[in-house]
Enzyme design. Structure first.
Site, short mmCIF file in Angstrom:
data_model
loop_
_atom_site.label_atom_id
_atom_site.label_comp_id
_atom_site.label_asym_id
_atom_site.label_seq_id
_atom_site.Cartn_x
_atom_site.Cartn_y
_atom_site.Cartn_z
N SER A 165 0.83 -1.21 0.00
CA SER A 165 0.00 0.00 0.00
C SER A 165 0.86 1.26 0.00
O SER A 165 1.98 1.25 0.51
CB SER A 165 -0.89 0.03 1.24
OG SER A 165 -1.58 -1.17 1.39
N1 SAH Z 1 -0.48 -4.99 4.19
C1 SAH Z 1 0.31 -5.18 3.01
C2 SAH Z 1 -0.48 -4.87 1.75
C3 SAH Z 1 -0.87 -6.10 1.11
S1 SAH Z 1 -1.87 -5.96 -0.34
C4 SAH Z 1 1.58 -4.35 3.06
O1 SAH Z 1 1.91 -3.80 4.08
O2 SAH Z 1 2.28 -4.30 2.08
C5 SAH Z 1 -3.16 -7.08 0.12
C6 SAH Z 1 -2.75 -8.49 0.46
O3 SAH Z 1 -3.93 -9.21 0.81
C7 SAH Z 1 -2.11 -9.27 -0.67
O4 SAH Z 1 -0.83 -9.69 -0.28
C8 SAH Z 1 -3.03 -10.47 -0.87
O5 SAH Z 1 -2.37 -11.66 -1.21
C9 SAH Z 1 -3.70 -10.58 0.49
N2 SAH Z 1 -4.97 -11.29 0.49
C10 SAH Z 1 -5.91 -11.38 -0.49
N3 SAH Z 1 -6.93 -12.14 -0.09
C11 SAH Z 1 -6.65 -12.57 1.16
C12 SAH Z 1 -7.32 -13.43 2.09
N4 SAH Z 1 -8.48 -14.01 1.80
N5 SAH Z 1 -6.73 -13.66 3.29
C13 SAH Z 1 -5.53 -13.10 3.59
N6 SAH Z 1 -4.84 -12.29 2.73
C14 SAH Z 1 -5.39 -12.02 1.55
#
Ligand code: SAH
Length: 225
Positions: free
Chosen positions: A66
């Site tokens: 993000s």
């Molecule tokens: N918090 C992260 C941003 C990640 S983007 C950071 O600091 O960089 C969103 C993430 O959610 C992705 O890595 C994706 O794989 C994950 N995601 C998608 N669906 C999900 C689910 N059902 N359970 C857990 N994670 C999930």
């Protein structure tokens, strides 16, 4: 260890100053936490030079880290205190989880759930490298993580159609859930729990990668209980 944490410190300071000027950050504790976490270690090596620009970056497997202003806003909205227990859903490579861990300090606890095993593994490695005691769980965040509940705060960093009941149930008596709710155009939503009451606040539209699996609304089989 000192050098890895101090690396690119001036770039982090400049980013924090930019977020302040743009009105995204006015919480000194969040500033301190974001200053402490080397974001460049949580992006693919070839993108390290872009890590201190205020924009989301691809981290592999079609997922993103993000934008810093979003991390700042969401972290502030969680109203964390030292010692809090936090659950993050959508751990990615672990950057935001590391910021949360800074916020809650050594007496707190951060659990993050990541759906993509490769990203969860990358998060574990990086977090260990900076000595951050985040617990990374591989899986679908739909059921939350009852083992470490109750939580004082829950952060969701992928777009979800609705907040699953499991997350509501795993909250402590008071606290905040921050989540992008809605699939195509999401609304950054804050649910504040006070005793048995919930208050909902909408912070504005936002763009997040859609949740996968059951959290994303696939196979909504709720007949098991
Ligand atoms: N918090 C992260 C941003 C990640 S983007 C950071 O600091 O960089 C969103 C993430 O959610 C992705 O890595 C994706 O794989 C994950 N995601 C998608 N669906 C999900 C689910 N059902 N359970 C857990 N994670 C999930």
């Amino acid at each position: 260890m000192a050098s890895i944490l101090e690396d690119r410190f001036e770039e982090r300071e400049a980013l924090i100053a930019e977020l302040e000027v743009n009105g995204h950050l006015n919480d000194p504790r969040v500033e301190e936490a974001m200053l402490a976490v080397p974001r460049h270690l949580f992006v693919p090596d070839e993108l390290a030079d872009s890590a201190y620009q205020d924009k989301p970056l691809p981290v592999g497997n079609g997922q993103t880290i993000s934008a810093p202003h979003m991390v700042a806003m969401m972290t502030s909205a969680l109203m964390l205190e030292p010692g809090d227990r936090v659950l993050e859903i959508g751990g990615g490579r672990g950057y935001h989880a590391a910021v949360l861990a800074e916020m809650v300090g050594p007496k707190g606890h951060v659990t993050t759930i990541e759906y993509v095993p490769e990203l969860a593994e990358a998060a574990r490695e990086r977090l260990a490298e900076i000595d951050s005691k985040v617990e990374v769980v591989t899986g679908d965040g739909f059921d939350g993580y009852p083992r470490n509940a109750p939580y004082d705060a829950i952060l969701v960093t992928c777009a979800i159609p609705t907040v699953p009941d499991a997350l509501l149930e795993q909250m402590a008596k008071t606290g905040h859930i921050v989540a992008p709710v809605g699939s195509t155009q999401s609304m950054l939503t804050v649910l504040r729990k006070v005793g048995k009451m919930w208050q909902k606040d909408e912070m504005g539209p936002c763009l997040f990668v859609p949740a996968r699996g059951r959290l994303g609304g696939e196979n909504p089989d709720e007949s098991s209980d």
